[in-house]
Design an enzyme around this catalytic site. Structure first.
Site, short mmCIF file in Angstrom:
data_model
loop_
_atom_site.label_atom_id
_atom_site.label_comp_id
_atom_site.label_asym_id
_atom_site.label_seq_id
_atom_site.Cartn_x
_atom_site.Cartn_y
_atom_site.Cartn_z
N ARG A 160 0.85 -1.19 0.00
CA ARG A 160 0.00 0.00 0.00
C ARG A 160 0.89 1.25 0.00
O ARG A 160 2.05 1.19 0.39
CB ARG A 160 -0.89 0.02 1.24
CG ARG A 160 -1.78 -1.22 1.40
CD ARG A 160 -2.52 -1.19 2.73
NE ARG A 160 -3.39 -2.35 2.92
CZ ARG A 160 -3.02 -3.48 3.51
NH1 ARG A 160 -1.78 -3.60 4.00
NH2 ARG A 160 -3.87 -4.48 3.65
N LYS A 184 -1.26 -2.71 8.21
CA LYS A 184 -2.23 -2.16 9.15
C LYS A 184 -2.03 -2.77 10.53
O LYS A 184 -1.78 -3.96 10.66
CB LYS A 184 -3.65 -2.45 8.65
CG LYS A 184 -3.99 -1.71 7.35
CD LYS A 184 -5.39 -2.03 6.88
CE LYS A 184 -5.73 -1.26 5.61
NZ LYS A 184 -7.09 -1.58 5.10
N HIS A 257 -3.01 2.10 -5.78
CA HIS A 257 -3.65 0.84 -5.43
C HIS A 257 -3.85 -0.05 -6.66
O HIS A 257 -3.94 -1.27 -6.53
CB HIS A 257 -4.99 1.11 -4.74
CG HIS A 257 -5.18 0.31 -3.48
ND1 HIS A 257 -4.36 0.46 -2.38
CD2 HIS A 257 -6.06 -0.66 -3.15
CE1 HIS A 257 -4.76 -0.39 -1.43
NE2 HIS A 257 -5.78 -1.08 -1.87
N ARG A 260 -1.12 -2.39 -6.88
CA ARG A 260 -1.32 -3.48 -5.91
C ARG A 260 -2.29 -4.51 -6.50
O ARG A 260 -2.06 -5.72 -6.40
CB ARG A 260 -1.87 -2.88 -4.61
CG ARG A 260 -2.19 -3.89 -3.50
CD ARG A 260 -2.53 -3.11 -2.23
NE ARG A 260 -3.19 -3.91 -1.22
CZ ARG A 260 -2.55 -4.68 -0.32
NH1 ARG A 260 -1.23 -4.77 -0.35
NH2 ARG A 260 -3.23 -5.34 0.59
N HIS A 283 -3.37 -9.47 3.69
CA HIS A 283 -4.81 -9.53 3.96
C HIS A 283 -5.09 -10.39 5.19
O HIS A 283 -4.56 -11.50 5.30
CB HIS A 283 -5.57 -10.13 2.77
CG HIS A 283 -5.70 -9.20 1.61
ND1 HIS A 283 -5.91 -9.62 0.32
CD2 HIS A 283 -5.65 -7.84 1.54
CE1 HIS A 283 -5.98 -8.58 -0.49
NE2 HIS A 283 -5.83 -7.49 0.23
N TYR A 292 -9.54 -11.03 -6.41
CA TYR A 292 -8.67 -11.01 -7.59
C TYR A 292 -8.85 -12.23 -8.49
O TYR A 292 -8.41 -12.21 -9.64
CB TYR A 292 -7.21 -10.88 -7.15
CG TYR A 292 -6.96 -9.61 -6.39
CD1 TYR A 292 -6.92 -8.38 -7.03
CD2 TYR A 292 -6.82 -9.62 -5.00
CE1 TYR A 292 -6.73 -7.20 -6.33
CE2 TYR A 292 -6.63 -8.45 -4.29
CZ TYR A 292 -6.58 -7.26 -4.96
OH TYR A 292 -6.41 -6.09 -4.26
#
Length: 311
Positions: A160, A184, A257, A260, A283, A292
């Site tokens: 990211r 994150k 993004h 990504r 994730h 995806y």
């Protein structure tokens, strides 16, 4: 004659009270919940929009019918469904906090229905478009090596923008061809780097970064630096990607993004295991990564041609 005491208009006083509650809430998220700074800032931005929508109305006086107008107002502002949904979540968390603090006796936001999210297929570049984008920063321009290294790293790692902006020199291991990304909640993951990316990054480290680092007051730890030797802001990375997309003649809706998304889609199209791609993207749920698997139209076309009676 004594001057009358100046009284702020009621709506202005109420707006200031809401802002005070907002600041207390953000302090609570940092100190008590230990949320990442980027997450706290996102809550702050969402609640600024809430304050604008309130236009001086009191929180305690709002009904669920009035609150239901907030998502509609956000859509009128041009926000995407995912952004509207996130704003509603921020609103609910904020109201729950105010209830716990005794500011609200009833939490009307709890009655708000969850926003319907229409699944949107992300923008994905073809391998040829990726090549054009990575080569877009013109040679000879100031910091073209840095700009190429940024683009290469976005595509090579699938990280990211917020992660790329915080990558430090200590996170980079070119000899072993991998990089440590801080995701994150400060979750760390190791992501491999391909040879092309390693070469471009090494060129930037040798010929540009030392000059930039000398312009800073103290030795910066971050990998990517601005022209003044400061850590590069993520907004600047967004601007760079948009500029290079225009030069390369690829989609105008392209964002960092998108690289990504392209990273994940191209891995899966090449036969990579879904769990491995989940790990590289950072994730928490494989359901997010599964998005995806619906993007690669070429694979679907080959399957259709091979197995459908009239393919």
């Amino acid at each position: 004659m004594a001057q009358k005491k100046l009284i702020k208009p009621r709506r202005e006083r109420t707006a200031n009270e809401v802002r005070e509650h907002r600041e207390a809430f953000l302090r609570y998220l940092r100190s008590e919940c230990h949320l990442a700074e980027n997450t706290v800032k996102a809550y702050g931005r969402d609640l600024e929009r809430l304050i604008k929508w309130l236009a001086g109305r009191r929180l305690a006086g709002l009904t669920v019918a009035e609150l239901a107008g907030y998502p509609a107002w956000l859509r009128e502002q041009g926000l995407a469904p995912t952004s509207v949904s996130r704003h509603v979540v921020s609103l609910k968390v904020f109201f729950k906090y105010l209830q716990l603090e005794g500011v609200l006796t009833e939490n009307q936001a709890d009655l708000l229905a969850a926003q319907k999210l229409w699944q949107k297929i992300p923008t994905v570049l073809s391998p040829r478009e990726v090549e054009a984008l990575l080569a877009a920063p013109p040679k000879g321009e100031p910091l073209w090596r840095r700009d190429r290294a940024i683009l290469e790293m976005l595509y090579a790692t699938g990280c990211r923008v917020s992660e790329l902006a915080t990558v430090k020199l200590a996170d980079l291991h070119l000899a072993e061809r991998f990089c440590r990304c801080h995701g994150k909640g400060d979750k760390q993951r190791m992501v491999p780097l391909g040879e092309p990316a390693c070469q471009v990054i090494a060129d930037y480290l040798e010929k540009e970064r030392p000059k930039l680092a000398k312009r800073a007051a103290s030795e910066p730890a971050e990998l990517f630096l601005s022209s003044r030797g400061r850590p590069l802001r993520r907004e600047r990375i967004w601007e760079l990607v948009k500029k290079c997309a225009a030069i390369a003649g690829v989609s105008s809706s392209l964002s960092p993004h998108s690289l990504r998304h392209s990273f994940a889609t191209h891995l899966l199209a090449g036969g990579a295991d879904l769990r491995h791609v989940q790990e590289m993207l950072g994730h928490a749920s494989i359901a997010t990564t599964q998005l995806y698997t619906h993007v690669d139209h070429t694979r679907l076309k080959k399957v259709h041609e091979a197995f459908h009676p009239r393919g």
